[in-house]
Design a protein around this motif. Structure first.
Motif, PDB file in Angstrom:
ATOM      1  N   ARG A  20      54.384  52.803  -5.643  1.00  0.00           N
ATOM      2  CA  ARG A  20      54.028  52.087  -6.868  1.00  0.00           C
ATOM      3  C   ARG A  20      55.083  51.030  -7.228  1.00  0.00           C
ATOM      4  O   ARG A  20      54.785  50.113  -7.984  1.00  0.00           O
ATOM      5  CB  ARG A  20      53.814  53.052  -8.028  1.00  0.00           C
ATOM      6  CG  ARG A  20      55.046  53.782  -8.502  1.00  0.00           C
ATOM      7  CD  ARG A  20      54.752  54.671  -9.715  1.00  0.00           C
ATOM      8  NE  ARG A  20      53.760  55.682  -9.439  1.00  0.00           N
ATOM      9  CZ  ARG A  20      52.624  55.839 -10.144  1.00  0.00           C
ATOM     10  NH1 ARG A  20      52.366  55.022 -11.153  1.00  0.00           N
ATOM     11  NH2 ARG A  20      51.775  56.795  -9.854  1.00  0.00           N
ATOM     12  N   SER A  21      56.294  51.175  -6.693  1.00  0.00           N
ATOM     13  CA  SER A  21      57.339  50.187  -6.947  1.00  0.00           C
ATOM     14  C   SER A  21      57.222  48.990  -6.012  1.00  0.00           C
ATOM     15  O   SER A  21      57.530  47.858  -6.393  1.00  0.00           O
ATOM     16  CB  SER A  21      58.717  50.828  -6.787  1.00  0.00           C
ATOM     17  OG  SER A  21      58.902  51.886  -7.692  1.00  0.00           O
ATOM     18  N   THR A  22      56.792  49.232  -4.800  1.00  0.00           N
ATOM     19  CA  THR A  22      56.687  48.150  -3.823  1.00  0.00           C
ATOM     20  C   THR A  22      55.307  47.503  -3.813  1.00  0.00           C
ATOM     21  O   THR A  22      55.179  46.309  -3.565  1.00  0.00           O
ATOM     22  CB  THR A  22      57.000  48.671  -2.411  1.00  0.00           C
ATOM     23  OG1 THR A  22      56.095  49.741  -2.084  1.00  0.00           O
ATOM     24  CG2 THR A  22      58.426  49.199  -2.335  1.00  0.00           C
ATOM     25  N   GLY A  23      54.271  48.301  -4.095  1.00  0.00           N
ATOM     26  CA  GLY A  23      52.900  47.795  -4.003  1.00  0.00           C
ATOM     27  C   GLY A  23      52.245  47.461  -5.320  1.00  0.00           C
ATOM     28  O   GLY A  23      51.135  46.927  -5.344  1.00  0.00           O
ATOM     29  N   GLY A  24      52.908  47.807  -6.431  1.00  0.00           N
ATOM     30  CA  GLY A  24      52.366  47.465  -7.735  1.00  0.00           C
ATOM     31  C   GLY A  24      51.229  48.371  -8.175  1.00  0.00           C
ATOM     32  O   GLY A  24      51.072  49.492  -7.694  1.00  0.00           O
TER      33      GLY A  24
END
Length: 244
Positions: A20-24
């Protein structure tokens, strides 16, 4: 207690590697449900409590919000949010959620994603949100489900050969602080029952519009087999309420 684990370099590094931090937003399994609980954001003044990297703030502007304020206690989070944002209508403030004191009728919508279970006094927060929302304004938020937070271990009961047998629930009605392990760090979370979430909203002048315990959809299961275990116990609770 105002906890700022995200300015711990090791914790923040681990968090930054999460999908969720890298892919939004599209990499957050609860996003489709959360998005479906939001009101029409066009023309809205939006406040995001615990904005993190600013994903929800930018989404609100993409949907036509006239202004967005995102608050977060972490300097690391806000530095990343500002680096990812080029929009003068989005303002990021370094501020604890507990200290959020905005004027009456300042916002049309208040949102929060997976941050409120770090807040000790949910009643005080609800009263402040009710104060800063216009009449008819929406308060939409997600938290870790009370079945998930009841025990600090937040883990399955395993068989001798490592099979996940069941999710233990104990001390459910004993609300308060839990010292949980998250990303290999000890993190303070606050457990409260589902009834407390719902009744506190009602007592603070909200009417409930929608509740979700995030049952995985066939599409979610097809996309990621790891969601299968979420059919055995709820991990997230999502709530949508409106100021009376």
């Amino acid at each position: 207690m105002k906890q700022n684990k995200y300015d711990d370099s090791g914790f923040f590094e681990n968090y930054s590697l999460m999908p969720r931090s890298t892919g939004g937003l599209e990499s957050a399994g609860e996003w489709d449900t959360f998005r479906g609980m939001l009101p029409e954001l066009s023309g809205q003044r939006v406040l995001d409590l615990g904005c993190g990297f600013g994903w929800h703030c930018r989404y609100a502007r993409e949907q036509g919000a006239v202004s967005v304020v995102g608050i977060d206690l972490s300097a690391n989070m806000l530095e990343r949010a500002r680096a990812m944002t080029s929009d003068p209508k989005i303002e990021y403030l370094q501020l604890a959620i507990e200290d959020a004191a905005f004027g009456a009728d300042s916002y049309d919508t208040v949102i929060s994603s997976l941050a409120i279970h770090y807040i000790e006094d949910f009643g005080s927060l609800c009263r402040q949100v009710q104060h800063c929302l216009k009449t008819g304004g929406a308060f939409v938020f997600s938290v870790e489900h009370p079945i998930y937070t009841a025990l600090a271990a937040q883990d399955w009961h395993y068989s001798p050969d490592g099979e996940k047998q069941h999710w233990p629930v104990d001390n459910y009605h004993l609300e308060g602080l839990r010292q949980a392990n998250f990303l290999d760090h000890e993190v303070a979370k606050y457990h409260r029952t589902t009834a407390t979430y719902l009744n506190t909203l009602i007592d603070s002048g909200f009417t409930l519009k929608r509740i979700s315990e995030l049952q995985p959809t066939p599409e979610m299961l097809e996309k990621n087999a790891a969601w299968q275990e979420e059919t055995r116990r709820p991990m997230f609770l999502l709530l949508s309420a409106v100021k009376l």
